[in-house]
Design a protein around this motif. Structure first.
Motif, PDB file in Angstrom:
ATOM      1  N   SER A  84      79.192  34.674  59.728  1.00 10.76           N
ATOM      2  CA  SER A  84      79.494  33.245  60.615  1.00 10.76           C
ATOM      3  C   SER A  84      80.715  33.847  61.618  1.00 10.76           C
ATOM      4  CB  SER A  84      79.753  32.100  59.992  1.00 10.76           C
ATOM      5  OG  SER A  84      81.062  32.657  59.202  1.00 10.76           O
ATOM      6  N   LEU A  85      80.686  33.285  62.567  1.00  7.29           N
ATOM      7  CA  LEU A  85      82.115  33.484  63.244  1.00  7.29           C
ATOM      8  C   LEU A  85      82.946  34.020  62.349  1.00  7.29           C
ATOM      9  CD1 LEU A  85      82.977  32.147  66.680  1.00  7.29           C
ATOM     10  CD2 LEU A  85      84.324  32.472  65.312  1.00  7.29           C
ATOM     11  N   PHE A  86      83.557  32.777  61.363  1.00  9.60           N
ATOM     12  CA  PHE A  86      84.538  32.103  60.507  1.00  9.60           C
ATOM     13  C   PHE A  86      84.812  33.649  59.780  1.00  9.60           C
ATOM     14  CE2 PHE A  86      87.175  31.102  57.568  1.00  9.60           C
ATOM     15  CZ  PHE A  86      88.114  30.346  58.184  1.00  9.60           C
ATOM     16  N   ASP A  87      83.817  34.147  59.507  1.00  8.89           N
ATOM     17  CA  ASP A  87      83.910  35.252  58.284  1.00  8.89           C
ATOM     18  C   ASP A  87      83.666  36.623  58.745  1.00  8.89           C
ATOM     19  OD1 ASP A  87      83.961  33.779  56.281  1.00  8.89           O
ATOM     20  OD2 ASP A  87      81.004  33.969  55.464  1.00  8.89           O
ATOM     21  N   ALA A  88      83.659  36.467  60.090  1.00 12.49           N
ATOM     22  CA  ALA A  88      84.000  37.751  61.414  1.00 12.49           C
ATOM     23  C   ALA A  88      85.346  38.683  60.869  1.00 12.49           C
ATOM     24  CB  ALA A  88      82.631  38.379  62.001  1.00 12.49           C
ATOM     25  N   VAL A  89      86.286  37.180  61.159  1.00  4.71           N
ATOM     26  CA  VAL A  89      87.080  37.209  61.743  1.00  4.71           C
ATOM     27  C   VAL A  89      87.650  37.541  60.023  1.00  4.71           C
ATOM     28  CG1 VAL A  89      89.479  36.053  62.384  1.00  4.71           C
ATOM     29  CG2 VAL A  89      86.901  35.734  64.117  1.00  4.71           C
ATOM     30  N   LYS A  97      94.020  39.285  50.514  1.00  6.57           N
ATOM     31  CA  LYS A  97      94.604  38.231  51.434  1.00  6.57           C
ATOM     32  C   LYS A  97      93.663  37.457  51.678  1.00  6.57           C
ATOM     33  CE  LYS A  97      98.800  40.938  53.535  1.00  6.57           C
ATOM     34  NZ  LYS A  97      98.505  40.906  54.598  1.00  6.57           N
ATOM     35  N   GLN A  98      92.283  37.408  51.787  1.00  7.69           N
ATOM     36  CA  GLN A  98      91.386  36.043  52.871  1.00  7.69           C
ATOM     37  C   GLN A  98      91.004  35.193  51.971  1.00  7.69           C
ATOM     38  OE1 GLN A  98      87.855  38.413  52.887  1.00  7.69           O
ATOM     39  NE2 GLN A  98      88.482  40.478  54.044  1.00  7.69           N
ATOM     40  N   VAL A  99      91.597  35.265  51.104  1.00  8.00           N
ATOM     41  CA  VAL A  99      91.666  33.342  50.178  1.00  8.00           C
ATOM     42  C   VAL A  99      93.016  32.493  51.158  1.00  8.00           C
ATOM     43  CG1 VAL A  99      91.575  31.881  48.145  1.00  8.00           C
ATOM     44  CG2 VAL A  99      90.487  33.925  48.416  1.00  8.00           C
ATOM     45  N   GLY A 113      90.069  29.075  71.707  1.00 12.35           N
ATOM     46  CA  GLY A 113      89.441  27.944  72.592  1.00 12.35           C
ATOM     47  C   GLY A 113      87.531  28.064  71.501  1.00 12.35           C
ATOM     48  N   LEU A 114      87.729  28.394  70.259  1.00  7.99           N
ATOM     49  CA  LEU A 114      86.567  28.391  69.624  1.00  7.99           C
ATOM     50  C   LEU A 114      86.637  27.471  68.427  1.00  7.99           C
ATOM     51  CD1 LEU A 114      86.495  32.255  68.721  1.00  7.99           C
ATOM     52  CD2 LEU A 114      84.778  31.031  70.503  1.00  7.99           C
ATOM     53  N   THR A 115      86.201  26.588  68.557  1.00 10.06           N
ATOM     54  CA  THR A 115      86.591  25.482  68.115  1.00 10.06           C
ATOM     55  C   THR A 115      86.156  24.950  66.657  1.00 10.06           C
ATOM     56  OG1 THR A 115      84.753  24.193  68.742  1.00 10.06           O
ATOM     57  CG2 THR A 115      87.015  24.286  70.266  1.00 10.06           C
ATOM     58  N   CYS A 116      85.560  24.446  66.088  1.00  9.87           N
ATOM     59  CA  CYS A 116      85.436  24.583  64.484  1.00  9.87           C
ATOM     60  C   CYS A 116      83.936  23.831  64.712  1.00  9.87           C
ATOM     61  CB  CYS A 116      85.975  23.187  63.271  1.00  9.87           C
ATOM     62  SG  CYS A 116      86.128  21.914  64.941  1.00  9.87           S
ATOM     63  N   LEU A 117      83.669  23.700  65.464  1.00  9.03           N
ATOM     64  CA  LEU A 117      82.162  23.412  65.482  1.00  9.03           C
ATOM     65  C   LEU A 117      80.820  24.634  65.744  1.00  9.03           C
ATOM     66  CD1 LEU A 117      82.432  20.630  69.208  1.00  9.03           C
ATOM     67  CD2 LEU A 117      82.217  20.489  66.404  1.00  9.03           C
ATOM     68  N   ILE A 118      81.969  25.686  65.980  1.00 12.56           N
ATOM     69  CA  ILE A 118      80.966  26.692  65.982  1.00 12.56           C
ATOM     70  C   ILE A 118      81.450  28.432  64.845  1.00 12.56           C
ATOM     71  CG2 ILE A 118      80.081  26.648  68.379  1.00 12.56           C
ATOM     72  CD1 ILE A 118      82.489  29.323  69.140  1.00 12.56           C
ATOM     73  N   TRP A 119      82.092  27.624  64.381  1.00 15.47           N
ATOM     74  CA  TRP A 119      82.764  28.930  63.180  1.00 15.47           C
ATOM     75  C   TRP A 119      81.918  29.359  61.794  1.00 15.47           C
ATOM     76  CZ3 TRP A 119      87.809  26.237  61.353  1.00 15.47           C
ATOM     77  CH2 TRP A 119      88.898  26.092  62.170  1.00 15.47           C
ATOM     78  N   GLY A 120      80.331  28.069  62.310  1.00 16.64           N
ATOM     79  CA  GLY A 120      80.092  27.922  61.072  1.00 16.64           C
ATOM     80  C   GLY A 120      78.056  29.642  62.079  1.00 16.64           C
ATOM     81  N   GLN A 121      78.256  29.594  62.648  1.00 13.41           N
ATOM     82  CA  GLN A 121      77.487  29.909  63.469  1.00 13.41           C
ATOM     83  C   GLN A 121      76.850  31.240  62.934  1.00 13.41           C
ATOM     84  OE1 GLN A 121      77.294  27.542  67.840  1.00 13.41           O
ATOM     85  NE2 GLN A 121      76.592  28.946  68.039  1.00 13.41           N
ATOM     86  N   LEU A 134      85.285  36.678  69.578  1.00 13.99           N
ATOM     87  CA  LEU A 134      84.982  36.996  68.291  1.00 13.99           C
ATOM     88  C   LEU A 134      85.830  38.395  68.632  1.00 13.99           C
ATOM     89  CD1 LEU A 134      84.384  36.681  65.607  1.00 13.99           C
ATOM     90  CD2 LEU A 134      82.614  37.844  65.956  1.00 13.99           C
ATOM     91  N   LEU A 135      85.835  39.411  68.769  1.00 11.22           N
ATOM     92  CA  LEU A 135      86.495  40.854  69.479  1.00 11.22           C
ATOM     93  C   LEU A 135      87.965  40.524  69.660  1.00 11.22           C
ATOM     94  CD1 LEU A 135      83.959  43.007  71.458  1.00 11.22           C
ATOM     95  CD2 LEU A 135      83.527  42.545  68.581  1.00 11.22           C
ATOM     96  N   LEU A 136      87.816  39.896  70.465  1.00  7.11           N
ATOM     97  CA  LEU A 136      89.521  40.259  70.569  1.00  7.11           C
ATOM     98  C   LEU A 136      90.501  39.096  69.223  1.00  7.11           C
ATOM     99  CD1 LEU A 136      92.165  39.478  72.267  1.00  7.11           C
ATOM    100  CD2 LEU A 136      91.202  37.634  73.340  1.00  7.11           C
TER     101      LEU A 136
END
Length: 594
Positions: A84-89, A97-99, A113-121, A134-136
């Motif tokens: 997911s986008l969130f896990d990739a960051v 530190k991840q938890v 500008g990456l809202t929680c609506l797409i964190w799971g994508q 995401l790269l940034l």
């Protein structure tokens, strides 16, 4: 002043040839550096040296002990594509530190500008703009003192580019930015490094002014080189003459003077100013003006993502004349390239069902620059690749290749051996050789350096035929185009005023806002609903646009637009204040029930 990194007398050899020669530089706190140079000059290699991905052949690189350095990746590791986008960051943080630091990831994603609506994508399902952010984010989560960015604006659409510009303007750390977008560099940097002829030139100037300063310096060096060469030639000629006389008349004194003069000439050669080297190729697009009332008439047809694919938007009642220079703008995925490709396919397929809907003039010759450059056959030689575009003699094609900087020993090499920049140069050579009346240009700047983009803008502005251009480069759009098509919300609209079009794009939400403050980001994460997120995003976008307009000179400001923005800001502030009050009341009521 804190110095983050310092390079002293660093040289780098790649593929047995010298790429960077005796480079010295330092990056201190507050530096916002634009790094420019021709394609292949060594910009990316210099970033890799600083990031310790490459090792210098000579010289020293030192780092400040506490400096945190991060480089924005150009692509993600394959293993992350299905995360997911969130896990990739989150993956960028150390495992221990991840938890405990997931809140930092939440705050950062909201702020860019990456809202929680797409964190799971999954990463593989993200759009181009989301992927770039995401790269940034993976670099920013490290909270770097020094950020390295290598061509972050490549393949960005205009709204994403405007967002990147605003982000870099408000970024608190130092950065080195490699980019061919001179407008972006001018707006976000406070100094410029230019790699030229294996050397690094430092300027405390914007990219545009630095380019002028370097050109002036090179012209001065060229004049000095010529003057020094004249003196060297004079001394060598005198030494040769004295040596001849000394030998002829057996005069040791003359022979000794001849040797002294030759030594003096050798010293002057050693100290001579390096001769300025100019780019080996100048980009030109030659066309022809067709004496006709129109090149293309579009009655009515549907633009689709691909043959038989999803309907994107209708196009109707449009005419293009010779001299019409049209830019297509819109977000990634809206169908800009699809329109270009559909026009090209219709022109190529005379039996297409759309021939009656899309009518080219019978004498209109059409050229196409495909961003993937698939018109070039990978398995033919360079000289044979030009023939389908312009069936000229072998001698003419050889001359065209040589003028374009392709050495004659490589003319029989296969197209597949070329780099992206070389393929682009070959395709431009083919289009120019053919002298088309009408061009379809799909992202022609992706492989061009700053000078190449300037040459393309100049060439297009004087192009005698017509063209339709898909590009996110504002310099080229503004310098070379006189009509603009905006694709938005499933519609194509025609514009003449580029400033009005930019304003419409910003105020409609196409341009995303600058990062909110930490407190705002936390509030967004913990309290705000989805609708609050949208209102807050719109509010920051309007405030940013208003602030930018107020910074302009009075005669360039837009008072009417300012009034509209201020009214919209007041309405949004009122709505957000009411929602916050309601939420606070709801929380208090819940506590009382407990």
């Amino acid at each position: 002043m804190t110095t983050f990194v310092s390079l002293q007398s660093v040289s780098l050899n790649l593929h047995t040839s010298l790429l960077l020669n005796n480079i010295s530089l330092s990056v201190t706190k507050g530096d916002r550096i634009g790094l420019v140079g021709h394609n292949g000059s060594g910009k990316s290699s210099l970033l890799k040296l600083i990031n310790e991905e490459l090792t210098a052949d000579t010289g020293n690189i030192t780092y400040q002990n506490q400096c945190i350095l991060a480089k924005v990746e150009q692509t993600l590791p394959t293993k992350l594509l299905e995360k997911s986008l969130f896990d990739a960051v989150l993956d960028k943080l150390a495992a221990h530190k991840q938890v405990d630091e997931q809140w930092r990831v939440e705050m950062l994603l909201n702020s860019i500008g990456l809202t929680c609506l797409i964190w799971g994508q999954s990463v593989s399902s993200l759009s181009g703009g989301q992927y770039n952010r995401l790269l940034l984010a993976r670099a920013l989560i490290l909270e770097p003192d020094l950020l390295l960015l290598d061509e972050p604006s490549n393949h960005m659409d205009l709204p994403a580019l405007l967002w990147l510009e605003t982000f870099l303007q408000t970024f608190k750390g130092s950065f080195i930015l490699v980019s061919h977008d001179q407008r972006l560099l001018d707006k976000v940097t406070n100094q410029t490094w230019i790699i030229h002829s294996k050397n690094l030139h430092h300027f405390t100037l914007s990219a545009t002014k630095a380019a002028i300063a370097l050109a002036t310096q090179l012209e001065t060096d060229k004049t000095r080189h010529q003057q020094q060469q004249q003196e060297i030639d004079r001394i060598k000629s005198s030494a040769k003459r004295l040596a001849h006389w000394g030998h002829t008349y057996d005069n040791q004194d003359l022979s000794r003077k001849a040797k002294m003069m030759q030594k003096r000439a050798d010293k002057l050669v050693h100290a001579q100013v390096e001769k300025a080297q100019l780019p080996p190729w100048t980009l030109r697009l030659n066309g022809q003006h067709l004496q006709a009332d129109r090149l293309l008439t579009i009655d009515q047809f549907e633009v689709r993502a691909h043959t038989g694919g999803e309907r994107l938007y209708p196009v109707q009642n449009l005419q293009i004349r010779s001299g019409d220079h049209i830019a297509i703008l819109g977000a990634n995925g809206c169908g800009k390239s699809s329109l270009i490709k559909q026009l090209w396919n219709t022109h190529q397929d005379k039996n297409s069902a759309q021939v009656t809907e899309i009518q080219f003039h019978q004498r209109c010759t059409l050229g196409y620059y495909d961003q993937h450059m698939q018109q070039l056959d990978d398995e033919v030689s360079l000289i044979d690749a030009l023939y389908p575009f312009y069936p000229s003699s072998e001698l003419e094609r050889k001359q065209a290749l040589i003028i374009s900087g392709f050495h004659y020993v490589n003319h029989q090499s296969k197209v597949r051996t070329l780099s992206g920049g070389e393929r682009s140069r070959l395709l431009f050579t083919a289009l120019s050789l053919a002298k088309y009346a009408f061009l379809l240009l799909d992202e022609p700047t992706n492989h061009l350096d700053v000078e190449g983009k300037e040459q393309l803008a100049t060439s297009l502005s004087t192009f005698e035929g017509g063209f339709i251009l898909v590009s996110h480069d504002r310099e080229i759009i503004e310098k070379s185009c006189n009509r603009y098509w905006l694709i938005q919300d499933g519609k194509l609209t025609n514009w003449i005023d580029i400033d009005a079009l930019y304003d419409a794009m910003r105020t409609s939400g196409l341009a995303l806002p600058a990062a909110p403050t930490t407190q705002q980001a936390i509030k967004n994460t913990t309290l705000a609903s989805d609708s609050d997120d949208m209102m807050l995003t719109q509010l920051i976008a309007l405030e940013t646009q208003l602030a930018l307009d107020l910074k302009r000179k009075t005669k360039h400001q837009k008072p009417k637009m300012q009034q509209q923005w201020q009214q919209a800001i007041r309405q949004l502030e009122s709505q957000l204040s009411l929602r916050e009050h309601q939420q606070a009341t709801s929380v208090a009521t819940g506590n009382n029930h407990e």
